[in-house]
Design a protein around this motif. Sequence first.
Motif, PDB file in Angstrom:
ATOM      1  N   GLY A   9       0.850  -1.179   0.000  1.00 56.65           N
ATOM      2  CA  GLY A   9       0.000   0.000   0.000  1.00 56.65           C
ATOM      3  C   GLY A   9       0.885   1.228   0.000  1.00 56.65           C
ATOM      4  N   LEU A  10       0.433   2.292  -0.604  1.00 57.22           N
ATOM      5  CA  LEU A  10       1.258   3.491  -0.672  1.00 57.22           C
ATOM      6  C   LEU A  10       1.283   4.218   0.676  1.00 57.22           C
ATOM      7  CD1 LEU A  10       3.066   5.116  -2.505  1.00 57.22           C
ATOM      8  CD2 LEU A  10       1.092   6.439  -3.211  1.00 57.22           C
ATOM      9  N   ARG A  11       0.164   4.227   1.376  1.00 62.53           N
ATOM     10  CA  ARG A  11       0.105   4.875   2.680  1.00 62.53           C
ATOM     11  C   ARG A  11       0.573   3.931   3.781  1.00 62.53           C
ATOM     12  NH1 ARG A  11      -3.457   5.772   6.631  1.00 62.53           N
ATOM     13  NH2 ARG A  11      -5.146   4.617   5.709  1.00 62.53           N
ATOM     14  N   LEU A  12       0.075   2.695   3.757  1.00 60.74           N
ATOM     15  CA  LEU A  12       0.450   1.670   4.731  1.00 60.74           C
ATOM     16  C   LEU A  12       0.813   0.386   4.003  1.00 60.74           C
ATOM     17  CD1 LEU A  12      -2.345   2.031   7.430  1.00 60.74           C
ATOM     18  CD2 LEU A  12       0.073   2.503   7.753  1.00 60.74           C
ATOM     19  N   THR A  13       1.989  -0.126   4.258  1.00 59.16           N
ATOM     20  CA  THR A  13       2.409  -1.422   3.726  1.00 59.16           C
ATOM     21  C   THR A  13       2.587  -2.348   4.920  1.00 59.16           C
ATOM     22  OG1 THR A  13       3.482  -0.546   1.745  1.00 59.16           O
ATOM     23  CG2 THR A  13       4.268  -2.668   2.545  1.00 59.16           C
ATOM     24  N   GLY A  14       1.853  -3.444   4.909  1.00 62.55           N
ATOM     25  CA  GLY A  14       1.970  -4.410   6.000  1.00 62.55           C
ATOM     26  C   GLY A  14       3.034  -5.440   5.684  1.00 62.55           C
ATOM     27  N   PHE A  15       3.711  -5.920   6.724  1.00 66.39           N
ATOM     28  CA  PHE A  15       4.655  -7.018   6.538  1.00 66.39           C
ATOM     29  C   PHE A  15       4.463  -8.015   7.671  1.00 66.39           C
ATOM     30  CE2 PHE A  15       7.027  -4.115   9.239  1.00 66.39           C
ATOM     31  CZ  PHE A  15       7.651  -4.945  10.154  1.00 66.39           C
ATOM     32  N   GLY A  16       4.727  -9.267   7.364  1.00 71.34           N
ATOM     33  CA  GLY A  16       4.625 -10.321   8.361  1.00 71.34           C
ATOM     34  C   GLY A  16       5.631 -11.404   8.057  1.00 71.34           C
ATOM     35  N   ILE A  17       6.278 -11.902   9.084  1.00 73.97           N
ATOM     36  CA  ILE A  17       7.308 -12.914   8.904  1.00 73.97           C
ATOM     37  C   ILE A  17       6.948 -14.129   9.741  1.00 73.97           C
ATOM     38  CG2 ILE A  17       9.770 -13.447   9.161  1.00 73.97           C
ATOM     39  CD1 ILE A  17      10.109 -10.285   9.039  1.00 73.97           C
ATOM     40  N   ILE A  18       7.004 -15.298   9.089  1.00 74.27           N
ATOM     41  CA  ILE A  18       6.755 -16.557   9.787  1.00 74.27           C
ATOM     42  C   ILE A  18       7.847 -17.551   9.432  1.00 74.27           C
ATOM     43  CG2 ILE A  18       4.246 -16.243   9.872  1.00 74.27           C
ATOM     44  CD1 ILE A  18       4.045 -18.293   7.562  1.00 74.27           C
ATOM     45  N   ASP A  19       8.039 -18.512  10.297  1.00 72.52           N
ATOM     46  CA  ASP A  19       8.920 -19.645  10.027  1.00 72.52           C
ATOM     47  C   ASP A  19       8.046 -20.863   9.800  1.00 72.52           C
ATOM     48  OD1 ASP A  19      11.341 -18.304  10.263  1.00 72.52           O
ATOM     49  OD2 ASP A  19      11.582 -18.806  12.385  1.00 72.52           O
ATOM     50  N   LYS A  20       8.442 -21.677   8.830  1.00 74.31           N
ATOM     51  CA  LYS A  20       7.759 -22.956   8.605  1.00 74.31           C
ATOM     52  C   LYS A  20       8.778 -24.065   8.805  1.00 74.31           C
ATOM     53  CE  LYS A  20       5.287 -25.872   5.449  1.00 74.31           C
ATOM     54  NZ  LYS A  20       4.893 -26.175   4.098  1.00 74.31           N
TER      55      LYS A  20
END
Length: 172
Positions: A9-20
């Motif tokens: 997103g230009l205003r808000l960019t979400g990120f998430g990190i997981i391990d598998k």
Amino acid sequence: MRILGIDPGLRLTGFGIIDKTGGKLVYVSSGRIRTVEGELPVRLKSIMDHLNEVIAEHKPDHVAIEQVFVNVNPKSTLMLGQARGAAICTAVLNNLSVAEYTALQIKQAVVGEGHARKEQVQEMVRRLLRLTGQPATDAADALACAICHAHGGLGLGTLSTAGYRVKRGRLI
């Protein structure tokens, strides 16, 4: 395998990190990149700089990103596409492979329903990753994207899809 999911997103960019590890998913980190109002190039640079920091700190093996949907407002769609492009370029410049998933594929993989509401996605992300609290919507969408990739992208990476197409998050 460590996966970085991105909800651009230009205003808000979400990120998430997981391990598998095997069939187990473990939450690592998540957050939102908030850009300041201003010129487009400065906002895109902000996205790239923050994602570079996330990549340097957490060292993911793969990146999964949500595909752009065509919005009613063409200008908004174009701006979203540019934010998405900045995120993809950042991943590629860090020598990471990038997988792209539609919102329907992500929702189908996480909730089991391609037309799930944001609240349903948040709740399933919370449950699947055994989080103590509800993640913000942008972070939840990014984590859902990472979960979709961890689940093999609905198996599309391992199935021969020649002659098939995706409808409502399902291979037909």
